[in-house]
Design a protein around this motif. Structure first.
Motif, PDB file in Angstrom:
ATOM      1  N   GLY A  29      76.485  47.731 -87.559  1.00  0.00           N
ATOM      2  CA  GLY A  29      75.647  48.911 -87.757  1.00  0.00           C
ATOM      3  C   GLY A  29      74.779  48.856 -88.984  1.00  0.00           C
ATOM      4  O   GLY A  29      74.227  49.884 -89.401  1.00  0.00           O
ATOM      5  N   TYR A  30      74.616  47.680 -89.586  1.00  0.00           N
ATOM      6  CA  TYR A  30      73.822  47.575 -90.815  1.00  0.00           C
ATOM      7  C   TYR A  30      72.363  47.341 -90.459  1.00  0.00           C
ATOM      8  O   TYR A  30      71.987  46.296 -89.950  1.00  0.00           O
ATOM      9  CB  TYR A  30      74.325  46.416 -91.683  1.00  0.00           C
ATOM     10  N   THR A  31      71.531  48.315 -90.736  1.00  0.00           N
ATOM     11  CA  THR A  31      70.084  48.194 -90.558  1.00  0.00           C
ATOM     12  C   THR A  31      69.417  48.839 -91.756  1.00  0.00           C
ATOM     13  O   THR A  31      70.073  49.509 -92.572  1.00  0.00           O
ATOM     14  CB  THR A  31      69.589  48.901 -89.273  1.00  0.00           C
ATOM     15  N   THR A  32      68.127  48.651 -91.883  1.00  0.00           N
ATOM     16  CA  THR A  32      67.418  49.292 -92.992  1.00  0.00           C
ATOM     17  C   THR A  32      67.490  50.814 -92.879  1.00  0.00           C
ATOM     18  O   THR A  32      67.349  51.516 -93.874  1.00  0.00           O
ATOM     19  CB  THR A  32      65.943  48.869 -93.013  1.00  0.00           C
ATOM     20  N   GLU A  33      67.731  51.326 -91.686  1.00  0.00           N
ATOM     21  CA  GLU A  33      67.831  52.767 -91.512  1.00  0.00           C
ATOM     22  C   GLU A  33      69.152  53.305 -92.054  1.00  0.00           C
ATOM     23  O   GLU A  33      69.327  54.514 -92.179  1.00  0.00           O
ATOM     24  CB  GLU A  33      67.699  53.137 -90.035  1.00  0.00           C
ATOM     25  N   THR A  34      70.109  52.410 -92.381  1.00  0.00           N
ATOM     26  CA  THR A  34      71.390  52.867 -92.894  1.00  0.00           C
ATOM     27  C   THR A  34      71.200  53.638 -94.186  1.00  0.00           C
ATOM     28  O   THR A  34      71.921  54.598 -94.475  1.00  0.00           O
ATOM     29  CB  THR A  34      72.332  51.665 -93.132  1.00  0.00           C
ATOM     30  N   ALA A  35      70.252  53.226 -95.007  1.00  0.00           N
ATOM     31  CA  ALA A  35      70.000  53.906 -96.278  1.00  0.00           C
ATOM     32  C   ALA A  35      69.071  55.102 -96.118  1.00  0.00           C
ATOM     33  O   ALA A  35      68.838  55.840 -97.059  1.00  0.00           O
ATOM     34  CB  ALA A  35      69.394  52.933 -97.268  1.00  0.00           C
ATOM     35  N   GLU A  36      68.535  55.278 -94.929  1.00  0.00           N
ATOM     36  CA  GLU A  36      67.662  56.397 -94.632  1.00  0.00           C
ATOM     37  C   GLU A  36      68.164  57.055 -93.349  1.00  0.00           C
ATOM     38  O   GLU A  36      68.974  56.471 -92.640  1.00  0.00           O
ATOM     39  CB  GLU A  36      66.209  55.913 -94.475  1.00  0.00           C
ATOM     40  N   PRO A  37      67.822  58.223 -92.951  1.00  0.00           N
ATOM     41  CA  PRO A  37      66.805  59.016 -93.624  1.00  0.00           C
ATOM     42  C   PRO A  37      67.246  59.469 -95.006  1.00  0.00           C
ATOM     43  O   PRO A  37      68.425  59.407 -95.345  1.00  0.00           O
ATOM     44  CB  PRO A  37      66.623  60.200 -92.683  1.00  0.00           C
ATOM     45  N   VAL A  38      66.284  59.923 -95.764  1.00  0.00           N
ATOM     46  CA  VAL A  38      66.546  60.395 -97.118  1.00  0.00           C
ATOM     47  C   VAL A  38      67.543  61.551 -97.077  1.00  0.00           C
ATOM     48  O   VAL A  38      67.472  62.422 -96.213  1.00  0.00           O
ATOM     49  CB  VAL A  38      65.222  60.850 -97.771  1.00  0.00           C
ATOM     50  N   VAL A  39      68.490  61.539 -98.004  1.00  0.00           N
ATOM     51  CA  VAL A  39      69.487  62.607 -98.074  1.00  0.00           C
ATOM     52  C   VAL A  39      68.885  63.805 -98.798  1.00  0.00           C
ATOM     53  O   VAL A  39      68.529  63.706 -99.981  1.00  0.00           O
ATOM     54  CB  VAL A  39      70.751  62.140 -98.823  1.00  0.00           C
ATOM     55  N   PRO A  40      68.751  64.945 -98.139  1.00  0.00           N
ATOM     56  CA  PRO A  40      68.223  66.133 -98.826  1.00  0.00           C
ATOM     57  C   PRO A  40      69.313  66.783 -99.678  1.00  0.00           C
ATOM     58  O   PRO A  40      70.463  66.926 -99.238  1.00  0.00           O
ATOM     59  CB  PRO A  40      67.800  67.045 -97.673  1.00  0.00           C
ATOM     60  N   VAL A  41      68.963  67.172-100.906  1.00  0.00           N
ATOM     61  CA  VAL A  41      69.912  67.886-101.772  1.00  0.00           C
ATOM     62  C   VAL A  41      69.196  69.091-102.354  1.00  0.00           C
ATOM     63  O   VAL A  41      67.991  69.072-102.580  1.00  0.00           O
ATOM     64  CB  VAL A  41      70.458  66.984-102.899  1.00  0.00           C
ATOM     65  N   SER A  42      69.960  70.143-102.602  1.00  0.00           N
ATOM     66  CA  SER A  42      69.349  71.364-103.121  1.00  0.00           C
ATOM     67  C   SER A  42      69.500  71.486-104.633  1.00  0.00           C
ATOM     68  O   SER A  42      68.632  72.047-105.305  1.00  0.00           O
ATOM     69  CB  SER A  42      69.956  72.594-102.437  1.00  0.00           C
ATOM     70  N   ASN A  43      70.589  70.952-105.171  1.00  0.00           N
ATOM     71  CA  ASN A  43      70.837  71.054-106.610  1.00  0.00           C
ATOM     72  C   ASN A  43      71.359  69.698-107.093  1.00  0.00           C
ATOM     73  O   ASN A  43      72.519  69.356-106.862  1.00  0.00           O
ATOM     74  CB  ASN A  43      71.854  72.156-106.905  1.00  0.00           C
ATOM     75  N   LEU A  44      70.504  68.936-107.750  1.00  0.00           N
ATOM     76  CA  LEU A  44      70.858  67.586-108.179  1.00  0.00           C
ATOM     77  C   LEU A  44      72.066  67.593-109.108  1.00  0.00           C
ATOM     78  O   LEU A  44      72.901  66.690-109.067  1.00  0.00           O
ATOM     79  CB  LEU A  44      69.660  66.944-108.887  1.00  0.00           C
ATOM     80  N   ALA A  45      72.170  68.615-109.928  1.00  0.00           N
ATOM     81  CA  ALA A  45      73.243  68.677-110.917  1.00  0.00           C
ATOM     82  C   ALA A  45      74.578  69.100-110.331  1.00  0.00           C
ATOM     83  O   ALA A  45      75.620  68.919-110.968  1.00  0.00           O
ATOM     84  CB  ALA A  45      72.851  69.625-112.051  1.00  0.00           C
ATOM     85  N   ALA A  46      74.570  69.663-109.135  1.00  0.00           N
ATOM     86  CA  ALA A  46      75.814  70.146-108.525  1.00  0.00           C
ATOM     87  C   ALA A  46      75.709  70.007-107.011  1.00  0.00           C
ATOM     88  O   ALA A  46      75.370  70.967-106.310  1.00  0.00           O
ATOM     89  CB  ALA A  46      76.090  71.592-108.937  1.00  0.00           C
ATOM     90  N   LEU A  47      75.975  68.822-106.509  1.00  0.00           N
ATOM     91  CA  LEU A  47      75.899  68.577-105.076  1.00  0.00           C
ATOM     92  C   LEU A  47      77.006  69.335-104.353  1.00  0.00           C
ATOM     93  O   LEU A  47      78.101  69.534-104.895  1.00  0.00           O
ATOM     94  CB  LEU A  47      76.059  67.078-104.785  1.00  0.00           C
ATOM     95  N   ASP A  48      76.735  69.724-103.119  1.00  0.00           N
ATOM     96  CA  ASP A  48      77.831  70.265-102.323  1.00  0.00           C
ATOM     97  C   ASP A  48      78.567  69.088-101.673  1.00  0.00           C
ATOM     98  O   ASP A  48      78.142  67.929-101.756  1.00  0.00           O
ATOM     99  CB  ASP A  48      77.340  71.285-101.294  1.00  0.00           C
ATOM    100  N   GLY A  49      79.688  69.378-101.027  1.00  0.00           N
ATOM    101  CA  GLY A  49      80.525  68.318-100.477  1.00  0.00           C
ATOM    102  C   GLY A  49      79.829  67.450 -99.457  1.00  0.00           C
ATOM    103  O   GLY A  49      79.993  66.222 -99.441  1.00  0.00           O
TER     104      GLY A  49
END
Length: 310
Positions: A29-49
């Motif tokens: 299952g290793y493809t260049t898409e493994t690292a994407e899509p980009v992970v959306p985060v709302s608060n860089l300093a305090a990620l949710d689980g």
């Protein structure tokens, strides 16, 4: 911390069964898409689980994750520092051009304004791992690079997982790995400015394995003026193989142009940057914050990875 060696050692040339088990799991299952899509985060300093798990899962697979802060969350240096801490990245590497807080502001500087180093220009930056010139006891193992402002055009990054580089080299010829693990495989000449030695010559291996975690580490630069390779056939051929791999259209090379608010967290993977252009009149001047750490991302150690999930 225990200093006993992990039972599972896929990077030991004498442990072929471990290597084959790891190799099969790594490539599944290793493809260049493994690292994407980009992970959306709302608060860089305090990620949710869920955000934390999504980033960690990508890092466990490819040693790299790309994220994007959405909704106007804080992306300043304090937030970047807090972000790294959530993944066990604590000890910042202090380098000559870093800011006082040891996080480097990468932007174009005027000629003669204090540096001739390529990261501070708009010229292409060739393949390397960060801190390849550091002392062996102060290696850069983890990195966060955050794009505060994108260039007007250009500046695409390319990334390659060092574990994939190791795998392809070992499959081609295990002697290449033995050569690149020699303690004097590569030597970085001293850094001398205005007749003053800022850093002595540093010899060391390309590939090394942490004895307590079994994690693979890589030192490399494609520059020819800042490295001396050991003069033996296997080293020369191994380096030639790497050069060809990095110049290829390999399916394992990840390509991504960072936009403002996006960033990369990685275990110091191989990377390069294309040339770019700024447009000051439109406020489009590239600025990246780079935090280098002596730790690798917590949870990506070989001792903490289920081999069937690599």
């Amino acid at each position: 911390m225990s200093t006993s060696k992990p039972a599972f050692q896929p990077f030991d040339l004498a442990r072929e069964a471990d290597y084959q088990q790891w190799r099969s799991a790594k490539l599944t299952g290793y493809t260049t898409e493994t690292a994407e899509p980009v992970v959306p985060v709302s608060n860089l300093a305090a990620l949710d689980g869920q955000e934390h798990q999504a980033i960690l899962a990508r890092c466990r697979k490819t040693n790299l994750a790309i994220y994007e802060v959405r909704g106007g969350g804080d992306t300043g240096k304090q937030a970047i520092r807090a972000f790294g801490r959530q993944f066990g990245l604590e000890t910042l590497d202090m380098n000559l051009r870093a800011d006082e807080d040891s996080i480097t502001s990468l932007r174009v500087v005027e000629a003669g304004a204090g540096t001739h180093y390529i990261p501070y220009t708009d010229r292409p930056l060739n393949w390397h791992t960060d801190g390849y010139y550091n002392r062996l006891d102060e290696q850069v193992r983890g990195i966060v690079m955050h794009c505060a402002a994108a260039a007007s055009s250009g500046g695409e990054n390319r990334f390659l997982d060092p574990e994939i580089a190791y795998l392809l080299l070992r499959d081609e010829n295990p002697d290449y790995i033995a050569a690149l693990m020699q303690p004097d495989a590569m030597t970085i000449p001293p850094n001398i400015e205005a007749g003053v030695e800022l850093r002595p010559a540093q010899a060391g291996p390309v590939f090394s394995v942490a004895p307590d975690t079994g994690a693979l580490h890589m030192r490399y630069t494609a520059r020819t003026r800042s490295i001396e390779w050991k003069d033996d056939r296997n080293t020369r051929e191994a380096v030639g193989f790497l050069v060809e791999l990095l110049a290829s259209d390999s399916i394992y090379i990840i390509r991504h142009r960072l936009r403002a608010g996006q960033g990369v967290i990685c275990n110091n993977v191989l990377h390069r940057r294309e040339a770019f252009s700024n447009d000051a009149s439109r406020g489009q001047e590239r600025l990246l914050y780079r935090a280098r750490y002596h730790e690798r991302i917590r949870g990506t150690e070989m001792t903490n990875r289920n081999t069937v999930e690599v």
